[in-house]
Design a protein around this motif. Sequence first.
Motif, PDB file in Angstrom:
ATOM      1  N   LEU A 207     -93.385  79.408 -20.853  1.00  0.00           N
ATOM      2  CA  LEU A 207     -92.432  79.894 -21.851  1.00  0.00           C
ATOM      3  C   LEU A 207     -93.189  80.545 -23.000  1.00  0.00           C
ATOM      4  N   SER A 208     -92.807  81.755 -23.339  1.00  0.00           N
ATOM      5  CA  SER A 208     -93.461  82.428 -24.466  1.00  0.00           C
ATOM      6  C   SER A 208     -92.992  81.795 -25.764  1.00  0.00           C
ATOM      7  N   ARG A 209     -93.789  81.938 -26.790  1.00  0.00           N
ATOM      8  CA  ARG A 209     -93.406  81.435 -28.109  1.00  0.00           C
ATOM      9  C   ARG A 209     -92.110  82.084 -28.562  1.00  0.00           C
ATOM     10  N   ASP A 210     -91.967  83.366 -28.272  1.00  0.00           N
ATOM     11  CA  ASP A 210     -90.751  84.085 -28.649  1.00  0.00           C
ATOM     12  C   ASP A 210     -89.520  83.504 -27.946  1.00  0.00           C
ATOM     13  N   ASN A 211     -89.647  83.207 -26.648  1.00  0.00           N
ATOM     14  CA  ASN A 211     -88.532  82.589 -25.910  1.00  0.00           C
ATOM     15  C   ASN A 211     -88.184  81.220 -26.475  1.00  0.00           C
ATOM     16  N   ILE A 212     -89.211  80.445 -26.784  1.00  0.00           N
ATOM     17  CA  ILE A 212     -88.993  79.108 -27.348  1.00  0.00           C
ATOM     18  C   ILE A 212     -88.306  79.228 -28.707  1.00  0.00           C
ATOM     19  N   LEU A 213     -88.799  80.132 -29.537  1.00  0.00           N
ATOM     20  CA  LEU A 213     -88.219  80.327 -30.868  1.00  0.00           C
ATOM     21  C   LEU A 213     -86.749  80.720 -30.760  1.00  0.00           C
ATOM     22  N   ASN A 214     -86.434  81.639 -29.869  1.00  0.00           N
ATOM     23  CA  ASN A 214     -85.041  82.072 -29.698  1.00  0.00           C
ATOM     24  C   ASN A 214     -84.147  80.958 -29.154  1.00  0.00           C
ATOM     25  N   ALA A 215     -84.666  80.163 -28.235  1.00  0.00           N
ATOM     26  CA  ALA A 215     -83.857  79.111 -27.615  1.00  0.00           C
ATOM     27  C   ALA A 215     -83.656  77.913 -28.535  1.00  0.00           C
ATOM     28  N   VAL A 216     -84.694  77.521 -29.260  1.00  0.00           N
ATOM     29  CA  VAL A 216     -84.633  76.299 -30.064  1.00  0.00           C
ATOM     30  C   VAL A 216     -84.194  76.575 -31.503  1.00  0.00           C
ATOM     31  N   TRP A 217     -84.657  77.675 -32.065  1.00  0.00           N
ATOM     32  CA  TRP A 217     -84.326  77.996 -33.452  1.00  0.00           C
ATOM     33  C   TRP A 217     -83.195  79.024 -33.558  1.00  0.00           C
ATOM     34  N   ASN A 218     -82.770  79.567 -32.456  1.00  0.00           N
ATOM     35  CA  ASN A 218     -81.715  80.578 -32.368  1.00  0.00           C
ATOM     36  C   ASN A 218     -82.205  81.939 -32.835  1.00  0.00           C
ATOM     37  N   HIS A 219     -81.462  82.950 -32.517  1.00  0.00           N
ATOM     38  CA  HIS A 219     -81.859  84.330 -32.772  1.00  0.00           C
ATOM     39  C   HIS A 219     -81.856  84.701 -34.251  1.00  0.00           C
ATOM     40  N   ASP A 220     -81.192  83.926 -35.081  1.00  0.00           N
ATOM     41  CA  ASP A 220     -81.102  84.275 -36.495  1.00  0.00           C
ATOM     42  C   ASP A 220     -82.248  83.708 -37.331  1.00  0.00           C
ATOM     43  N   TYR A 221     -83.257  83.111 -36.697  1.00  0.00           N
ATOM     44  CA  TYR A 221     -84.405  82.576 -37.423  1.00  0.00           C
ATOM     45  C   TYR A 221     -85.399  83.706 -37.679  1.00  0.00           C
ATOM     46  N   PHE A 222     -85.844  83.853 -38.905  1.00  0.00           N
ATOM     47  CA  PHE A 222     -86.743  84.938 -39.259  1.00  0.00           C
ATOM     48  C   PHE A 222     -88.131  84.438 -39.651  1.00  0.00           C
ATOM     49  N   GLY A 223     -88.550  83.357 -39.052  1.00  0.00           N
ATOM     50  CA  GLY A 223     -89.846  82.786 -39.388  1.00  0.00           C
ATOM     51  C   GLY A 223     -90.955  83.292 -38.493  1.00  0.00           C
ATOM     52  N   ASP A 224     -92.093  82.690 -38.635  1.00  0.00           N
ATOM     53  CA  ASP A 224     -93.307  83.035 -37.916  1.00  0.00           C
ATOM     54  C   ASP A 224     -93.337  82.312 -36.566  1.00  0.00           C
ATOM     55  N   LEU A 225     -93.949  82.952 -35.560  1.00  0.00           N
ATOM     56  CA  LEU A 225     -94.102  82.317 -34.248  1.00  0.00           C
ATOM     57  C   LEU A 225     -94.964  81.062 -34.327  1.00  0.00           C
ATOM     58  N   ARG A 226     -95.782  80.941 -35.361  1.00  0.00           N
ATOM     59  CA  ARG A 226     -96.632  79.754 -35.513  1.00  0.00           C
ATOM     60  C   ARG A 226     -95.811  78.499 -35.784  1.00  0.00           C
ATOM     61  N   THR A 227     -94.552  78.677 -36.158  1.00  0.00           N
ATOM     62  CA  THR A 227     -93.645  77.534 -36.300  1.00  0.00           C
ATOM     63  C   THR A 227     -93.590  76.760 -34.986  1.00  0.00           C
ATOM     64  N   VAL A 228     -93.561  77.486 -33.882  1.00  0.00           N
ATOM     65  CA  VAL A 228     -93.539  76.856 -32.552  1.00  0.00           C
ATOM     66  C   VAL A 228     -94.800  76.028 -32.366  1.00  0.00           C
ATOM     67  N   ASP A 229     -95.958  76.601 -32.679  1.00  0.00           N
ATOM     68  CA  ASP A 229     -97.228  75.889 -32.523  1.00  0.00           C
ATOM     69  C   ASP A 229     -97.252  74.603 -33.339  1.00  0.00           C
ATOM     70  N   THR A 230     -96.773  74.683 -34.566  1.00  0.00           N
ATOM     71  CA  THR A 230     -96.743  73.512 -35.442  1.00  0.00           C
ATOM     72  C   THR A 230     -95.867  72.411 -34.854  1.00  0.00           C
ATOM     73  N   HIS A 231     -94.687  72.775 -34.390  1.00  0.00           N
ATOM     74  CA  HIS A 231     -93.772  71.782 -33.820  1.00  0.00           C
ATOM     75  C   HIS A 231     -94.298  71.214 -32.506  1.00  0.00           C
ATOM     76  N   VAL A 232     -94.935  72.046 -31.698  1.00  0.00           N
ATOM     77  CA  VAL A 232     -95.528  71.552 -30.446  1.00  0.00           C
ATOM     78  C   VAL A 232     -96.629  70.551 -30.764  1.00  0.00           C
ATOM     79  N   LYS A 233     -97.456  70.850 -31.748  1.00  0.00           N
ATOM     80  CA  LYS A 233     -98.537  69.930 -32.142  1.00  0.00           C
ATOM     81  C   LYS A 233     -97.959  68.582 -32.582  1.00  0.00           C
ATOM     82  N   GLN A 234     -96.907  68.622 -33.406  1.00  0.00           N
ATOM     83  CA  GLN A 234     -96.280  67.388 -33.873  1.00  0.00           C
ATOM     84  C   GLN A 234     -95.634  66.627 -32.714  1.00  0.00           C
TER      85      GLN A 234
END
Length: 96
Positions: free
Chosen positions: A37-64
Amino acid sequence: SIDLIEHAAYIDNCVIELTPKEFDLLVYFIQNEGIALSRDNILNAVWNHDYFGDLRTVDTHVKQLRAKLGIFGCYIQTVRGIGYRMRCQDEDLDKS
């Protein structure tokens, strides 16, 4: 295992304290086990399409999430140049 109704995750019948986004991320990984799963796909699926944050948000949450899963954190694998994939090697992780 996960309980979608109670919105809870368990390891050895003990509740794992997850934030709502960590829980949604875990559910998404389990529902897409074995798929890179790409970070972009994860961001769209989990944070929805209206999230305007950085892809590194995914990395941070995966680490946690990995940290909270303890020895099972290794089931979330980094796919270099793509994103992440979950490989459940233990049948105790319930996909329900």
